[in-house]
Design a protein around this motif. Sequence first.
Motif, PDB file in Angstrom:
ATOM      1  N   GLN A  52      99.387   3.743  93.000  1.00  0.00           N
ATOM      2  CA  GLN A  52      98.993   4.909  93.765  1.00  0.00           C
ATOM      3  C   GLN A  52      99.365   6.199  93.030  1.00  0.00           C
ATOM      4  OE1 GLN A  52      97.302   5.026  96.650  1.00  0.00           O
ATOM      5  NE2 GLN A  52      97.095   2.801  96.680  1.00  0.00           N
ATOM      6  N   GLY A  53      98.478   7.173  93.127  1.00  0.00           N
ATOM      7  CA  GLY A  53      98.722   8.461  92.498  1.00  0.00           C
ATOM      8  C   GLY A  53      97.780   8.758  91.351  1.00  0.00           C
ATOM      9  N   TYR A  54      97.200   7.727  90.728  1.00  0.00           N
ATOM     10  CA  TYR A  54      96.249   7.955  89.640  1.00  0.00           C
ATOM     11  C   TYR A  54      94.889   8.370  90.219  1.00  0.00           C
ATOM     12  CZ  TYR A  54      99.317   5.916  86.105  1.00  0.00           C
ATOM     13  OH  TYR A  54     100.358   5.667  85.238  1.00  0.00           O
ATOM     14  N   ARG A  59      92.283  15.086  99.942  1.00  0.00           N
ATOM     15  CA  ARG A  59      92.276  15.532  98.555  1.00  0.00           C
ATOM     16  C   ARG A  59      90.845  15.820  98.116  1.00  0.00           C
ATOM     17  NH1 ARG A  59      95.613  10.378  96.424  1.00  0.00           N
ATOM     18  NH2 ARG A  59      93.788   9.480  97.472  1.00  0.00           N
ATOM     19  N   ASP A 110      95.692  15.446  93.093  1.00  0.00           N
ATOM     20  CA  ASP A 110      96.641  14.994  94.104  1.00  0.00           C
ATOM     21  C   ASP A 110      97.015  16.087  95.095  1.00  0.00           C
ATOM     22  OD1 ASP A 110      97.942  16.561  92.285  1.00  0.00           O
ATOM     23  OD2 ASP A 110      99.654  15.234  91.995  1.00  0.00           O
TER      24      ASP A 110
END
Length: 352
Positions: free
Chosen positions: A298-300, A140, A114
């Motif tokens: 979101q974020g994984y 990223r 991330d």
Amino acid sequence: MIHLSPLNQRRLQNFRANRRAVWSLRIFTVLFLVCLFAELVANDKPFLVKFQGSYLSPLLSDYPETHFGGDFLTPADYKDPFVQDLIRSNGDEQFDPGESPGWILWPLIPFKYDTVDYDVATAPSAPDGTHLLGTDDQARDVMARVIYGFRLSVLFGFGVTICSALIGVTAGAAQGFFGGWVDLFFQRIEEVWSSMNLLYVILIISAVLTPNLWVMFFIFIAFSWTGLIGVVRAEFLRARNFEYVRAARALGVGDWTIMFRHVLPNAMVATLTFLPFLLTGSISLLAGLDFLGFGLEQGYPSLGELALQGKKYLQDPHLAITAFFTFAIMLSLMVFVFEGVRDAFDPRKTFR
């Protein structure tokens, strides 16, 4: 030293004789171990920092910038040139050249899944010396996201497979071994349960709960165990009247002991034949839901999201190519390993 029975020695020899399965297991083990310790391979925090003669591990503890002589109480940004200069000079503006300077030891990939690289001019960006597989649409690092996504997908798939196998094998064994009203009752439950569409259930749950990793994990288990019942039930129906089962009953052995100690090993070939489909299916379904936008939040580090970005940004082929080869290598290796395990448990197969 582990002493194996003659039967298990034969199974091990059969597995070793299958060279494709052996090499697939070796390659998969190396890849999985690297991804299992992803924080040590790809991280935006250094392994080790030497400051004022002491050794600090930012991976284990957060140190404020003031610890190194800075001005802020927030965690130090080790990529900031100002913080790096503070560490090298041991927090002393009048640094003595004769004094041992501080240093920073970084992981192989200095980015987490991330971490946003603000030095990238355009996102997505093509592979270069800093980002070996390029960056995605949020700048990223793709390599870091692949490493963390590989670990997430494999652990998720193995967790769903093991839990579903425990439930499915137990239910199928009870149906096939006891028969009668037990078989009829569970057959009706299985028919009703398996008739529900998994995608519709996920859509309904997504409207009520935020879909996170644990919610998806239990949903997959709830709908995956029914696939094993048919093959296990058929094997137990066939074997429950064999001579060794009747002999065990005559000796007073309990039903559950007969089921799992005597009958289940003979039904392992059919069970192991289905497990690769269950494992690869759970991984592929999770990636497919992420691709459609109904999977993890979101974020994984999702491989399905990476495939979606490859579809959206056709002018950046490194995204689609990375997603394709990651899935192809991961799923192929697991299928080859399970094929070797299945053949090793099959008494009719003998390799030379």
